[in-house]
Design an enzyme around this catalytic site. Structure first.
Site, mmCIF file in Angstrom:
data_model
loop_
_atom_site.group_PDB
_atom_site.id
_atom_site.type_symbol
_atom_site.label_atom_id
_atom_site.label_comp_id
_atom_site.label_asym_id
_atom_site.label_seq_id
_atom_site.Cartn_x
_atom_site.Cartn_y
_atom_site.Cartn_z
ATOM 1 N N GLU A 53 0.825 -1.211 0.000
ATOM 2 C CA GLU A 53 0.000 0.000 0.000
ATOM 3 C C GLU A 53 0.862 1.266 0.000
ATOM 4 O O GLU A 53 1.918 1.324 0.624
ATOM 5 C CB GLU A 53 -0.885 -0.008 1.248
ATOM 6 C CG GLU A 53 -1.803 1.201 1.378
ATOM 7 C CD GLU A 53 -2.526 1.283 2.711
ATOM 8 O OE1 GLU A 53 -3.496 2.051 2.789
ATOM 9 O OE2 GLU A 53 -2.122 0.595 3.669
ATOM 10 N N LYS A 122 -9.471 3.152 -2.102
ATOM 11 C CA LYS A 122 -9.792 2.656 -0.754
ATOM 12 C C LYS A 122 -11.034 3.355 -0.202
ATOM 13 O O LYS A 122 -11.098 4.583 -0.155
ATOM 14 C CB LYS A 122 -8.591 2.899 0.159
ATOM 15 C CG LYS A 122 -8.699 2.343 1.560
ATOM 16 C CD LYS A 122 -7.386 2.619 2.293
ATOM 17 C CE LYS A 122 -7.362 2.061 3.691
ATOM 18 N NZ LYS A 122 -6.072 2.372 4.368
ATOM 19 N N CYS A 156 -5.736 -2.667 3.075
ATOM 20 C CA CYS A 156 -5.393 -2.497 4.488
ATOM 21 C C CYS A 156 -6.624 -2.488 5.410
ATOM 22 O O CYS A 156 -7.226 -3.530 5.657
ATOM 23 C CB CYS A 156 -4.538 -1.246 4.639
ATOM 24 S SG CYS A 156 -3.539 -1.208 6.159
#
Length: 272
Positions: A53, A122, A156
């Site tokens: 990430e 995200k 994540c």
């Protein structure tokens, strides 16, 4: 080269578990490109390379508007060229990417021909790192296809939201890719949540975490490849390395036939 649309039953996965220099995109690209070349030239050539990430900037959030790659143009150009040159699919972790005056934590995916197969911003921003103050959230769940196999995107903190992984599985995903910057002391959470997502959705979970330190945070690596039974079949240590293993994609259908959780769901009773 084989037909790029051919559905394969076995994939060799290579996770690039790397340190990330805070706020230094050129240095980070050089580091990752070197590791990717080593992976591509290995005797067991990977079918898919996965990056961590925010590999271009790290969490340099106070400078992120200046550092973010406009439209991801620079990153996309070299990643596309790499994928085409080596004939390898690339799940390119995520980068800080500027679009329409906003910065997104964005995953880009490239197939063996270098064509972009998907992108995902995200959707869950992590308040403990103040992401919501500097980044804009994505607004859609994303699946993409590589070698005829449907996969899902997650980044994540997203793994703490089981609804996302289940939605992707219901949309046909047989794998879940998870680039991350997951720090100490939450190694137990990392391993447990990833195994849970694999077990409950009967899918492979392929998670690439960074290593090294940034500010007050220490990142523990432990990139994981987990099969649809929830068994860890490959795991990194705490340092920089390339984590590789071959997975059998037919196992997903075998597990789903043996324990038919999707057929036995009763969403009318528990979905809001």
């Amino acid at each position: 080269m084989a037909d790029l649309t051919e559905q394969r039953t076995n994939w060799r996965i290579a996770l690039i578990q790397s340190d990330i220099a805070l706020g230094e995109p050129a240095r980070n690209r050089e580091r990752l490109e070197s590791a990717m070349e080593r992976a591509a030239e290995a005797p067991a050539k990977p079918d898919v390379i996965v990056l961590p990430e925010m590999w271009n900037t790290g969490y340099a959030l106070t400078e992120i508007a200046r550092l973010a790659d406009p439209e991801g143009r620079e990153s996309r150009a070299w990643l596309s060229a790499f994928a085409a040159r080596h004939g390898i699919n690339v799940v390119a972790g995520s980068i800080a990417e500027k679009r329409s005056g906003q910065v997104f934590n964005t995953m880009r995916v490239f197939d063996r021909s270098g064509q972009e197969a998907g992108s995902y911003a995200k959707i869950h921003l992590f308040r403990l790192m103040e992401e919501e103050k500097f980044l804009s959230p994505g607004e859609r769940c994303v699946t993409f296809e590589l070698d005829g196999i449907q996969a899902g995107a997650s980044i994540c903190y997203d793994i703490r939201f089981p609804e996302l992984a289940r939605t992707l599985a219901l949309q046909g995903a047989k794998l879940l890719f998870v680039p991350a910057e997951w720090p100490h002391p939450r190694l137990h959470h990392w391993r447990t949540l990833l195994m849970a997502r694999a077990i409950e959705n009967q899918m492979y979970v392929i998670a690439c975490n960074r290593t090294g330190s940034s500010g007050k945070d220490d990142f523990f690596g432990h990139s994981l490849i987990i099969d649809p039974w929830g068994d860890v079949i490959a795991e990194g240590g705490e340092g920089e390395e390339i984590v590789g293993v071959t997975i059998d994609l037919t196992l997903v259908d075998q597990v789903r036939r043996r324990i038919p959780v999707f057929a036995d769901r009763r969403p009318g009773l528990y979905e809001l």
